[in-house]
Design a protein around this motif. Sequence first.
Motif, PDB file in Angstrom:
ATOM      1  N   ILE A  46       0.870  -1.165   0.000  1.00 28.66           N
ATOM      2  CA  ILE A  46       0.000   0.000   0.000  1.00 28.66           C
ATOM      3  C   ILE A  46       0.911   1.219   0.000  1.00 28.66           C
ATOM      4  O   ILE A  46       1.722   1.395   0.908  1.00 28.66           O
ATOM      5  N   VAL A  47       0.809   2.028  -1.026  1.00 28.72           N
ATOM      6  CA  VAL A  47       1.704   3.158  -1.223  1.00 28.72           C
ATOM      7  C   VAL A  47       1.687   4.088  -0.009  1.00 28.72           C
ATOM      8  O   VAL A  47       0.622   4.454   0.485  1.00 28.72           O
ATOM      9  N   GLY A  48       2.880   4.433   0.456  1.00 22.35           N
ATOM     10  CA  GLY A  48       3.029   5.383   1.546  1.00 22.35           C
ATOM     11  C   GLY A  48       2.804   4.813   2.933  1.00 22.35           C
ATOM     12  O   GLY A  48       2.831   5.562   3.913  1.00 22.35           O
ATOM     13  N   GLU A  49       2.591   3.517   3.046  1.00 19.65           N
ATOM     14  CA  GLU A  49       2.345   2.887   4.355  1.00 19.65           C
ATOM     15  C   GLU A  49       3.218   1.652   4.499  1.00 19.65           C
ATOM     16  O   GLU A  49       3.659   1.067   3.518  1.00 19.65           O
ATOM     17  N   TYR A  50       3.459   1.234   5.734  1.00 19.54           N
ATOM     18  CA  TYR A  50       4.132  -0.040   5.974  1.00 19.54           C
ATOM     19  C   TYR A  50       3.009  -1.062   6.117  1.00 19.54           C
ATOM     20  O   TYR A  50       2.688  -1.538   7.205  1.00 19.54           O
ATOM     21  N   SER A  51       2.350  -1.334   4.989  1.00 22.73           N
ATOM     22  CA  SER A  51       1.143  -2.158   4.959  1.00 22.73           C
ATOM     23  C   SER A  51       1.076  -2.900   3.637  1.00 22.73           C
ATOM     24  O   SER A  51       1.743  -2.520   2.674  1.00 22.73           O
ATOM     25  N   ASN A  52       0.238  -3.942   3.611  1.00 22.86           N
ATOM     26  CA  ASN A  52       0.001  -4.638   2.350  1.00 22.86           C
ATOM     27  C   ASN A  52      -1.420  -5.167   2.295  1.00 22.86           C
ATOM     28  O   ASN A  52      -2.072  -5.352   3.319  1.00 22.86           O
ATOM     29  N   PHE A  53      -1.871  -5.375   1.056  1.00 25.98           N
ATOM     30  CA  PHE A  53      -3.077  -6.141   0.781  1.00 25.98           C
ATOM     31  C   PHE A  53      -2.610  -7.466   0.214  1.00 25.98           C
ATOM     32  O   PHE A  53      -1.756  -7.490  -0.683  1.00 25.98           O
ATOM     33  N   SER A  54      -3.156  -8.558   0.711  1.00 27.82           N
ATOM     34  CA  SER A  54      -2.756  -9.882   0.248  1.00 27.82           C
ATOM     35  C   SER A  54      -3.977 -10.749   0.017  1.00 27.82           C
ATOM     36  O   SER A  54      -5.039 -10.524   0.602  1.00 27.82           O
ATOM     37  N   ILE A  55      -3.790 -11.752  -0.825  1.00 27.30           N
ATOM     38  CA  ILE A  55      -4.787 -12.806  -1.011  1.00 27.30           C
ATOM     39  C   ILE A  55      -4.149 -14.108  -0.549  1.00 27.30           C
ATOM     40  O   ILE A  55      -3.019 -14.438  -0.960  1.00 27.30           O
ATOM     41  N   PHE A  56      -4.837 -14.814   0.317  1.00 27.95           N
ATOM     42  CA  PHE A  56      -4.393 -16.129   0.776  1.00 27.95           C
ATOM     43  C   PHE A  56      -5.357 -17.181   0.226  1.00 27.95           C
ATOM     44  O   PHE A  56      -6.567 -16.948   0.167  1.00 27.95           O
ATOM     45  N   ASP A  57      -4.825 -18.323  -0.142  1.00 25.56           N
ATOM     46  CA  ASP A  57      -5.605 -19.450  -0.653  1.00 25.56           C
ATOM     47  C   ASP A  57      -5.293 -20.649   0.242  1.00 25.56           C
ATOM     48  O   ASP A  57      -4.264 -21.296   0.095  1.00 25.56           O
ATOM     49  N   VAL A  58      -6.192 -20.893   1.207  1.00 24.93           N
ATOM     50  CA  VAL A  58      -5.951 -21.901   2.238  1.00 24.93           C
ATOM     51  C   VAL A  58      -7.154 -22.833   2.372  1.00 24.93           C
ATOM     52  O   VAL A  58      -8.225 -22.569   1.823  1.00 24.93           O
ATOM     53  N   GLU A  59      -6.974 -23.889   3.118  1.00 24.64           N
ATOM     54  CA  GLU A  59      -8.031 -24.892   3.288  1.00 24.64           C
ATOM     55  C   GLU A  59      -9.090 -24.491   4.322  1.00 24.64           C
ATOM     56  O   GLU A  59     -10.216 -24.967   4.261  1.00 24.64           O
ATOM     57  N   SER A  60      -8.708 -23.626   5.284  1.00 26.90           N
ATOM     58  CA  SER A  60      -9.650 -23.332   6.368  1.00 26.90           C
ATOM     59  C   SER A  60      -9.276 -22.041   7.084  1.00 26.90           C
ATOM     60  O   SER A  60      -8.164 -21.524   6.932  1.00 26.90           O
ATOM     61  N   ASN A  61     -10.222 -21.569   7.904  1.00 23.19           N
ATOM     62  CA  ASN A  61      -9.947 -20.426   8.777  1.00 23.19           C
ATOM     63  C   ASN A  61      -8.785 -20.731   9.711  1.00 23.19           C
ATOM     64  O   ASN A  61      -7.941 -19.874   9.961  1.00 23.19           O
ATOM     65  N   ASP A  62      -8.769 -21.954  10.219  1.00 26.27           N
ATOM     66  CA  ASP A  62      -7.713 -22.344  11.145  1.00 26.27           C
ATOM     67  C   ASP A  62      -6.341 -22.323  10.478  1.00 26.27           C
ATOM     68  O   ASP A  62      -5.357 -21.897  11.088  1.00 26.27           O
ATOM     69  N   GLU A  63      -6.261 -22.776   9.214  1.00 22.56           N
ATOM     70  CA  GLU A  63      -4.978 -22.736   8.518  1.00 22.56           C
ATOM     71  C   GLU A  63      -4.526 -21.296   8.324  1.00 22.56           C
ATOM     72  O   GLU A  63      -3.349 -20.970   8.538  1.00 22.56           O
ATOM     73  N   LEU A  64      -5.444 -20.423   7.936  1.00 22.04           N
ATOM     74  CA  LEU A  64      -5.078 -19.023   7.763  1.00 22.04           C
ATOM     75  C   LEU A  64      -4.566 -18.443   9.074  1.00 22.04           C
ATOM     76  O   LEU A  64      -3.529 -17.768   9.101  1.00 22.04           O
ATOM     77  N   HIS A  65      -5.256 -18.703  10.159  1.00 19.29           N
ATOM     78  CA  HIS A  65      -4.819 -18.189  11.459  1.00 19.29           C
ATOM     79  C   HIS A  65      -3.429 -18.711  11.809  1.00 19.29           C
ATOM     80  O   HIS A  65      -2.573 -17.949  12.278  1.00 19.29           O
ATOM     81  N   ARG A  66      -3.192 -19.979  11.554  1.00 10.35           N
ATOM     82  CA  ARG A  66      -1.880 -20.566  11.849  1.00 10.35           C
ATOM     83  C   ARG A  66      -0.787 -19.882  11.033  1.00 10.35           C
ATOM     84  O   ARG A  66       0.272 -19.546  11.564  1.00 10.35           O
TER      85      ARG A  66
END
Length: 92
Positions: A46-66
Amino acid sequence: MLFHVRMDVHLPPGLDPAVRDEIVAREKAYSQELQRAGKWPHIWRIVGEYSNFSIFDVESNDELHRLLSALPLFPYMDIRVTALARHPSKVD
């Protein structure tokens, strides 16, 4: 399952520069490992910030959290997650 994730990094101002460099290097290596594995197919700064937008492709909410909680910068992040579904107007 696809997720849109916004990550905002807030490193402490007094963090030792050597510690900062080490954490950032570990973060880069881990994120690139997830990208190569197909779990993190898209990341945009994200321009001008120490930030990002990302897309994750995972099997579950739990996997994303991990995966997110294993990020070396996780203790210094504000993270917002949005679950995504296929839009009916999308052309394949």
